[in-house]
Scaffold this active site. Sequence first.
Site, PDB file in Angstrom:
ATOM      1  N   GLY A 165       0.834  -1.206   0.000  1.00  0.00           N
ATOM      2  CA  GLY A 165       0.000   0.000   0.000  1.00  0.00           C
ATOM      3  C   GLY A 165       0.858   1.240   0.000  1.00  0.00           C
ATOM      4  O   GLY A 165       2.085   1.169   0.100  1.00  0.00           O
TER       5      GLY A 165
ATOM      6  N   ARG B 277       3.988   5.791   1.991  1.00  0.00           N
ATOM      7  CA  ARG B 277       4.432   7.172   2.218  1.00  0.00           C
ATOM      8  C   ARG B 277       3.897   8.096   1.133  1.00  0.00           C
ATOM      9  O   ARG B 277       4.442   9.164   0.900  1.00  0.00           O
ATOM     10  CB  ARG B 277       5.951   7.237   2.253  1.00  0.00           C
ATOM     11  CG  ARG B 277       6.608   6.579   1.052  1.00  0.00           C
ATOM     12  CD  ARG B 277       8.057   6.852   1.079  1.00  0.00           C
ATOM     13  NE  ARG B 277       8.749   5.974   0.136  1.00  0.00           N
ATOM     14  CZ  ARG B 277      10.017   6.110  -0.169  1.00  0.00           C
ATOM     15  NH1 ARG B 277      10.713   7.073   0.372  1.00  0.00           N
ATOM     16  NH2 ARG B 277      10.594   5.295  -1.014  1.00  0.00           N
TER      17      ARG B 277
ATOM     18  N   GLY C 287       7.265   6.855   6.581  1.00  0.00           N
ATOM     19  CA  GLY C 287       6.363   7.671   5.768  1.00  0.00           C
ATOM     20  C   GLY C 287       7.037   8.825   5.052  1.00  0.00           C
ATOM     21  O   GLY C 287       6.385   9.633   4.401  1.00  0.00           O
TER      22      GLY C 287
ATOM     23  N   ASP D 246       3.981  -4.418  -7.561  1.00  0.00           N
ATOM     24  CA  ASP D 246       3.395  -3.209  -6.966  1.00  0.00           C
ATOM     25  C   ASP D 246       3.982  -1.943  -7.595  1.00  0.00           C
ATOM     26  O   ASP D 246       3.520  -0.842  -7.304  1.00  0.00           O
ATOM     27  CB  ASP D 246       3.582  -3.198  -5.443  1.00  0.00           C
ATOM     28  CG  ASP D 246       5.027  -3.432  -5.035  1.00  0.00           C
ATOM     29  OD1 ASP D 246       5.551  -4.517  -5.337  1.00  0.00           O
ATOM     30  OD2 ASP D 246       5.636  -2.538  -4.435  1.00  0.00           O
ATOM     31  N   ASN D 247       4.988  -2.097  -8.434  1.00  0.00           N
ATOM     32  CA  ASN D 247       5.563  -0.938  -9.120  1.00  0.00           C
ATOM     33  C   ASN D 247       5.211  -0.934 -10.607  1.00  0.00           C
ATOM     34  O   ASN D 247       5.832  -0.220 -11.390  1.00  0.00           O
ATOM     35  CB  ASN D 247       7.087  -0.919  -8.955  1.00  0.00           C
ATOM     36  CG  ASN D 247       7.497  -0.628  -7.517  1.00  0.00           C
ATOM     37  OD1 ASN D 247       6.731  -0.050  -6.753  1.00  0.00           O
ATOM     38  ND2 ASN D 247       8.698  -1.040  -7.151  1.00  0.00           N
TER      39      ASN D 247
ATOM     40  N   ASP E  22       7.345   4.579 -10.040  1.00  0.00           N
ATOM     41  CA  ASP E  22       8.143   4.348  -8.836  1.00  0.00           C
ATOM     42  C   ASP E  22       9.640   4.280  -9.152  1.00  0.00           C
ATOM     43  O   ASP E  22      10.238   3.207  -9.249  1.00  0.00           O
ATOM     44  CB  ASP E  22       7.707   3.074  -8.096  1.00  0.00           C
ATOM     45  CG  ASP E  22       6.568   3.365  -7.131  1.00  0.00           C
ATOM     46  OD1 ASP E  22       6.021   4.491  -7.191  1.00  0.00           O
ATOM     47  OD2 ASP E  22       6.228   2.495  -6.319  1.00  0.00           O
TER      48      ASP E  22
HETATM   49  P1  AMP Z   1       9.196   0.634  -3.092  1.00  0.00           P
HETATM   50  O1  AMP Z   1      10.102  -0.534  -3.197  1.00  0.00           O
HETATM   51  O2  AMP Z   1       9.861   1.961  -2.867  1.00  0.00           O
HETATM   52  O3  AMP Z   1       8.190   0.698  -4.205  1.00  0.00           O
HETATM   53  O4  AMP Z   1       8.375   0.409  -1.746  1.00  0.00           O
HETATM   54  C1  AMP Z   1       7.698  -0.770  -1.403  1.00  0.00           C
HETATM   55  C2  AMP Z   1       6.672  -0.469  -0.351  1.00  0.00           C
HETATM   56  O5  AMP Z   1       7.298   0.101   0.804  1.00  0.00           O
HETATM   57  C3  AMP Z   1       5.613   0.520  -0.794  1.00  0.00           C
HETATM   58  O6  AMP Z   1       4.401   0.099  -0.255  1.00  0.00           O
HETATM   59  C4  AMP Z   1       6.084   1.811  -0.185  1.00  0.00           C
HETATM   60  O7  AMP Z   1       5.021   2.701   0.032  1.00  0.00           O
HETATM   61  C5  AMP Z   1       6.721   1.351   1.110  1.00  0.00           C
HETATM   62  N1  AMP Z   1       7.748   2.276   1.617  1.00  0.00           N
HETATM   63  C6  AMP Z   1       8.974   2.517   1.083  1.00  0.00           C
HETATM   64  N2  AMP Z   1       9.654   3.415   1.828  1.00  0.00           N
HETATM   65  C7  AMP Z   1       8.849   3.771   2.853  1.00  0.00           C
HETATM   66  C8  AMP Z   1       8.967   4.667   3.961  1.00  0.00           C
HETATM   67  N3  AMP Z   1      10.063   5.398   4.180  1.00  0.00           N
HETATM   68  N4  AMP Z   1       7.913   4.750   4.811  1.00  0.00           N
HETATM   69  C9  AMP Z   1       6.809   4.030   4.616  1.00  0.00           C
HETATM   70  N5  AMP Z   1       6.637   3.173   3.608  1.00  0.00           N
HETATM   71  C10 AMP Z   1       7.630   3.039   2.721  1.00  0.00           C
HETATM   72 MG    MG Z   2       6.621   1.109  -4.980  1.00  0.00          MG
END
Ligand code: AMP
Ligand code: MG
Length: 499
Positions: free
Chosen positions: A98, A101, A136, A262-263, A272
């Site tokens: 989800g 952030r 976040g 998810d990306n 992303d």
């Molecule tokens: P990502 O690999 O950056 O696409 O992130 C994978 C998941 O981790 C997604 O659901 C992001 O929203 C969550 N996420 C990444 N970094 C943070 C953060 N600093 N705080 C909260 N959620 C994060």
């Molecule tokens: Mg992502």
Amino acid sequence: MNETAPRSGHRLDELTFSNSFATLPPAHYTTLMPTPLPKPYLVAASASAAALIGLDFSETQTENFVETLTGNRVPAGAKPLSAVYSGHQFGVWAGQLGDGRAILLGDVPAANAPTCRFELQLKGSGLTPYSRMGDGRAVLRSSIREFLCSEAMAALGIPTTRALCVTGSDQLVMREQPETSAVATRMAPSFVRFGSFEHWFYNEKHDELKTLADYVIDHFYPQLRDTENPYKAMLTEVTLRTAQLMAQWQSVGFMHGVMNTDNMSILGLTLDYGPFGFMEAFNAHHICNHTDQQGRYSYARQPQIGEWNCYALGQALLPLIGSVEETQAALRIYKPAFSEKFMALMRAKLGLTTDLTEDGKLLDDLFGILQESHVDFTTFFRRLADLQPGNTASSEPLRDLFIDRAAFDGWALQYGARLQQENSDDATRKLAMNAVNPKYVLRNYLAQIAIEKAQNKDFSEIARLLQILERPFDEQPVNEHYAALPPDWANELEVSCSS
Ligand code: AMP
Ligand code: MG
């Protein structure tokens, strides 16, 4: 900024916000407010992104803009929310993820297409119910990278989410070391991901799955509504777009780094930006993400991972499509669609106007010699435009890029013969090639220089890079050095999932 310049667009307060995603049942998201950041400042803004929503660029300099796009002030009509989704990460089912952030403020009308809207999403705007172990927040460096690359990809003509601006605050967040926080404002018609569908499939909530699919079809693929099986039609269209997107990535040497489901955008957009990179010294097995030790998302594997991800989406849509056969039929479009687009793009990069079966070999041989000599991908194709068959001097700058000169000479002969076969005119070909082979791409070291200056509160290099990358195909004599091969220190740069 010239105070007397006439305004050519709207003030921020004049944009009419609504939130179409919020019309979905509440199970699809959580409504919440962004968490304010103290004393925000503007780091960068994109004039071309602002123009997409008819926002006057001078607005980006106002306090109201900075406060609003940091999440400290919520525009009237916006209904901030974070969406739930799940996904496969590095090939493994990861369950619920989800917007950990990201907060979707709402959508505003597109300037030149009254029926289209752009969603405005703040990334790094505070904790959400989906933050899991995260804080976040986003740090300045990753926000700048996402901002610059989104806009650079758009200028390359590659489907992508856009970036309106980055704002910063001196509030510290902890990564490997303390860093300052930032918020990147992204724009796209929708941020729905493959993982948004997987979420409902794996939770066995087929009614929610259908609601989401109907929402996506009605808003973004209305032309598919009256087909015999709209869900199959949607899978076909998304598969087609994804295959074509992968071909476009390969053609400019873009590596995403984290192609988790998810990306993956349901609209076929690049989505992303994390540990991405542009290919420099060519290595088909290059891994741009330091965290990806297995190389699942290496350059060479991107096309097959794109297909793998479409299969994951197909699995999730199976209950709506109705049969395995129909689902597989939709997915079968991937391979031919990728090959067709990739070959068309590569022929254009080589300046070929006709289509011959032996072009596959010409291309394979080329990738072979690029790999062998670790030739800079962008520089090679840009210089190739100057090669004139039969004129040895014309190929010297290109030939100099190769360790194995004999291998280059062999390939150049083959290429020259191919050009002569279609009576290629050198001058015409050069113009056409320079319109598709970028001179300027977001090399890691260029981003790094801009980031380091920004960390010392000098944001000028971001603006300068943006300006250069907005015209990637143009000769820009004063900016020649931005097209230079990376310096030695660039080899030490590592990008990982830490952001
Ligand atoms: P990502 O690999 O950056 O696409 O992130 C994978 C998941 O981790 C997604 O659901 C992001 O929203 C969550 N996420 C990444 N970094 C943070 C953060 N600093 N705080 C909260 N959620 C994060
Ligand atoms: Mg992502």
